[in-house]
Design an enzyme around this catalytic site. Sequence first.
Site, mmCIF file in Angstrom:
data_model
loop_
_atom_site.group_PDB
_atom_site.id
_atom_site.type_symbol
_atom_site.label_atom_id
_atom_site.label_comp_id
_atom_site.label_asym_id
_atom_site.label_seq_id
_atom_site.Cartn_x
_atom_site.Cartn_y
_atom_site.Cartn_z
ATOM 1 N N ASP A 1 -9.977 2.507 -3.819
ATOM 2 C CA ASP A 1 -10.302 1.395 -3.289
ATOM 3 C C ASP A 1 -11.855 1.203 -3.882
ATOM 4 O O ASP A 1 -12.611 2.112 -3.830
ATOM 5 C CB ASP A 1 -10.541 1.360 -1.985
ATOM 6 C CG ASP A 1 -9.025 1.158 -1.059
ATOM 7 O OD1 ASP A 1 -8.091 0.926 -2.035
ATOM 8 O OD2 ASP A 1 -8.937 1.109 -0.021
ATOM 9 N N ASP B 1 0.860 -1.268 0.138
ATOM 10 C CA ASP B 1 0.073 0.128 -0.022
ATOM 11 C C ASP B 1 0.923 1.204 -0.052
ATOM 12 O O ASP B 1 2.033 1.113 0.090
ATOM 13 C CB ASP B 1 -0.845 -0.028 1.095
ATOM 14 C CG ASP B 1 -2.193 0.127 0.935
ATOM 15 O OD1 ASP B 1 -2.594 1.105 0.087
ATOM 16 O OD2 ASP B 1 -3.325 -0.266 1.541
#
Length: 578
Positions: free
Chosen positions: A261, A204
């Site tokens: 996301d 991430d």
Amino acid sequence: MIKQTILLLTALLMTQTSWAQLKTGPVRQDPLKREYVAPLGTVTIRHEKDSDGKICSKINAPDDITIVGQQPRTPIMGWSSWNTYRVNISDTLIRKQADAMVEKGLKDMGYTYINIDDGFFGYRDALGEMHPHPQRFPDGMKVVADYIHALGLKAGIYSDAGYVTCGSIYDKDKNGVGSGLYGHEEQDAKRYFRDWGYDFIKIDYCGAGTELDLDEQERYTTICRAIEKAGRDDVEINICRWAFPGTWAKDVAASWRISSDIRDRWSSVKYIIEKNMPLSAYCRDGHFNDMDMLEIGRSLTESEERVHFGLWCMMSSPLLIGCDMTTIRERSLALLKNEELIALNQDRLGVQAYPVQSVDGTYVLVKDIEQLRGNVRAVALYNPTDTLRRITIALSELELGGKTRLRNLFTHKDLKPVGDAISFDVAPHDVMILRAEAEQRLEPTRYEAEWAYLPLYNDLGKRKKEICYATDENASGGMVVHYAGGRQENSIVWDNVWSDAGGQYEMTITYKPEENRGMEVVVNGERQDVSLSDTNTITTTITLRAGYNTVEMISATTWLPDIDKFELSQNHIVYEKK
């Protein structure tokens, strides 16, 4: 002299693409010339038609270079914990999901990864070694990986390129503070992959980007080199930067996220599909645009789930289930186990569907399957609007000719063959996906800007005037390439321009006329100046060789005009090879 071995993906022999996974370090490839330069010589691979009209690949290599084959890499399939559980995970939960993958028959369909996302972090000791959460994973992380492996599955793990993880920011999980890879790259790589035995990592960028604004290419390259040093060259690496990071990503990772996301709602699914529409040129040779985890089995409607799974398959995205597999409803499970759709995703060519038509809010996407430039293609009629639409497309727009057999991949039923066009009503928020097998494969005549490869493209938004695919309602496909030019390398490249027999072609370029613009067209390395006019089209003559060609538009000192497309028509002058 020591014999040098180059390990080429088998996919290279079946696709038009220009580089392959190379296992020997001192070998590099030219991404636009289909040749591989080694200290001992150059390996050239050319795709041509044989006497029967089938595509074949001819390899020319010096005697000191040995070519060996390997199965092509396809998008990973599995499950990930984040969508449903976020940081609220445990070893018991992970074991139950792994068991469910096997018990529900998903493993038999190719779903093999059980990926543990954020939430397993405990603390770093005085030496900086990472320890798992003592309550969530009291027996450690290795025993969980061992359990997953014992089921014949693979185990995935998570980290961040920065100092903190996303869970520490958005879920207030204090254990994620200091748990990122920043400053611990080699230490954590040895821990996760050599000591604990994990096979995949999602990396991430909350700690590196949101917090520290570090350089993406430098951070991910450093991390991936550390993973290599850990002695594991088989780890699948996913870059999670929430936007297409740049063409450098293919050098360090198997896949990269192209959007923010995903959420458990239709608007999110629709948005991600739109983001991926112009990115087909970057999905090649075992590297994939990641559209994020699946929301199948949660709150989407049945038709929305068809769109979600069907277009993830068409666009060759990784397929990571995000629901609770122990309680998944039957219709969602059946969709996830649709063999014919999975075959599109796992097709050995590894290419991504691209849009060939955008009309009245609907889209038609297409890609080759089974054989490059063969007579079989997968076709998606996609209706993201809120009302029923009739979607019609001529077979010629799909490069298909003659009687064409159709099969509906959702219903598993053969349909009535067609001869001129495909035309069906498609419900709102729905898609029809077809296998189309024609009598002929036609030579393409149109190349859209949104199909092109942009060597300097990224979607990070860090510069005001960055080359990009821009929406334009007047463009033929609804998009143009904007801010190309200004330097030699900031070009627009189509490296899949096909000619059946070679020869001279009239090339008509459609663009938006503006002042102080320039253009050179480069065909297979041969340059020619183009005189722009006040109209929106220009025509020039180019020479193509039989098979694949590379066409590039450049302007070294000025901007290129916004490019819409180019079209080709053959002069029917015989081209003799020298």
